[in-house]
Design an enzyme around this catalytic site. Structure first.
Site, mmCIF file in Angstrom:
data_model
loop_
_atom_site.group_PDB
_atom_site.id
_atom_site.type_symbol
_atom_site.label_atom_id
_atom_site.label_comp_id
_atom_site.label_asym_id
_atom_site.label_seq_id
_atom_site.Cartn_x
_atom_site.Cartn_y
_atom_site.Cartn_z
ATOM 1 N N ALA A 193 -77.697 -99.828 32.225
ATOM 2 C CA ALA A 193 -76.651 -101.177 32.903
ATOM 3 C C ALA A 193 -75.384 -100.441 32.976
ATOM 4 O O ALA A 193 -75.387 -98.886 33.368
ATOM 5 C CB ALA A 193 -76.660 -101.459 31.290
ATOM 6 N N GLU A 213 -86.269 -100.432 31.481
ATOM 7 C CA GLU A 213 -86.938 -101.806 31.637
ATOM 8 C C GLU A 213 -87.060 -103.420 32.536
ATOM 9 O O GLU A 213 -88.589 -103.647 32.491
ATOM 10 C CB GLU A 213 -85.400 -102.807 30.847
ATOM 11 C CG GLU A 213 -85.836 -101.611 29.328
ATOM 12 C CD GLU A 213 -84.695 -102.253 28.300
ATOM 13 O OE1 GLU A 213 -84.694 -102.518 27.329
ATOM 14 O OE2 GLU A 213 -83.476 -102.331 29.161
ATOM 15 N N GLY A 234 -82.258 -100.019 31.136
ATOM 16 C CA GLY A 234 -82.577 -101.466 31.937
ATOM 17 C C GLY A 234 -82.902 -101.295 33.268
ATOM 18 O O GLY A 234 -83.473 -102.108 33.173
#
Length: 259
Positions: free
Chosen positions: A67, A113, A110
């Site tokens: 992120a 993920e 992220g």
């Protein structure tokens, strides 16, 4: 001046290439990029020409380096309750099309993920996976605490999350985090090979199989088998089932019509 886009898309023979292109920030996932990913995903979902979605990073250095930390720093407690990145990744997992993460370079936080939300992961020798969120005083919050454990097991997931260590593509393949491990120059060929195998299958059956696996995985066996049985009953009622079985008997390639 046209606004800069952080996501490039291209369709090649039924494969929808969704390329993260924010190279100056190692393809870090800010709110603009996430919105563009969702828009591209919606476009691919609706298109009859798209059979497989491939998510990849531009530049060769990062798939996605997590992120955007500056945006993350400004987040308030209640903002963690909105769907956000977690909601988008759930949407990717529930997509009716098969999704492939083509991982080359850093795949952190992220970004890791995002790869976990895809059905299949292909990693190169240059891939680096990690969930370093605890270094920032937060936890993996876009599915990392749940999907990683389901993919590689609770013990290994806890080790990666609690230590924040990075693992390379070879190690990721060994522990089951990725399905295929290739040299960088072989990545496109492997994507096309896997995608072509998938695209020869019945489209409705693909959707039903994905649904049965994802929805049944965390349930008790009896309930999960009931989901499988109901999914099979739908498949039995399709024209594709008739075409597939007829083609097998006639020793020819099936021509599925997605109905």
């Amino acid at each position: 001046m046209e606004p800069v886009s952080y996501v490039d898309v291209e369709i090649q023979q039924g494969i929808y290439f969704l390329t993260l292109n924010r190279m100056e920030a190692r393809n870090a996932l800010d709110t603009k990029m996430l919105a563009e990913i969702e828009g591209a995903l919606d476009e691919a979902e609706k298109s009859q020409d798209v059979k497989v979605i491939v998510v990849q990073g531009a530049g060769g250095k990062s798939f996605a380096a997590g992120a955007d930390i500056k945006q993350l720093q400004a987040r308030k407690p209640l903002e963690a309750l909105v769907p956000g990145m977690q909601g988008l990744y759930q949407k990717i997992e529930n997509c009716s099309k098969v999704t492939i993460a083509a991982v080359d370079g850093y795949t952190l936080g992220g970004g890791c993920e995002l790869a976990l939300a895809c059905d299949i992961r292909i990693a190169t020798k240059n891939a680096k996976f990690g969930l370093p969120e605890l270094n920032l005083g937060i936890i993996p919050g876009a599915g990392g605490t749940q999907r990683l454990a389901r993919v590689i097991g609770k013990g290994r997931a806890l080790d990666m999350i609690l230590t924040g260590k990075m693992i390379d593509g070879e190690e990721a393949e060994r522990i089951g985090l990725v399905t295929y491990y290739v040299e960088r120059e072989e990545l496109k060929e492997k994507i096309e090979e896997v995608a072509s195998q998938i695209m020869r299958k019945g489209p409705v059956a693909i959707q039903l199989a994905k649904h049965a696996v994802h929805k049944g995985y965390d349930l008790d066996m009896e309930t999960a088998l009931w989901i499988e049985k109901l999914s099979q009953s739908i498949a039995f009622g399709t024209e594709d089932k008739q075409e597939g079985t007829t083609a097998f008997i006639e020793k020819r390639q099936a021509e599925f019509q997605n109905k």
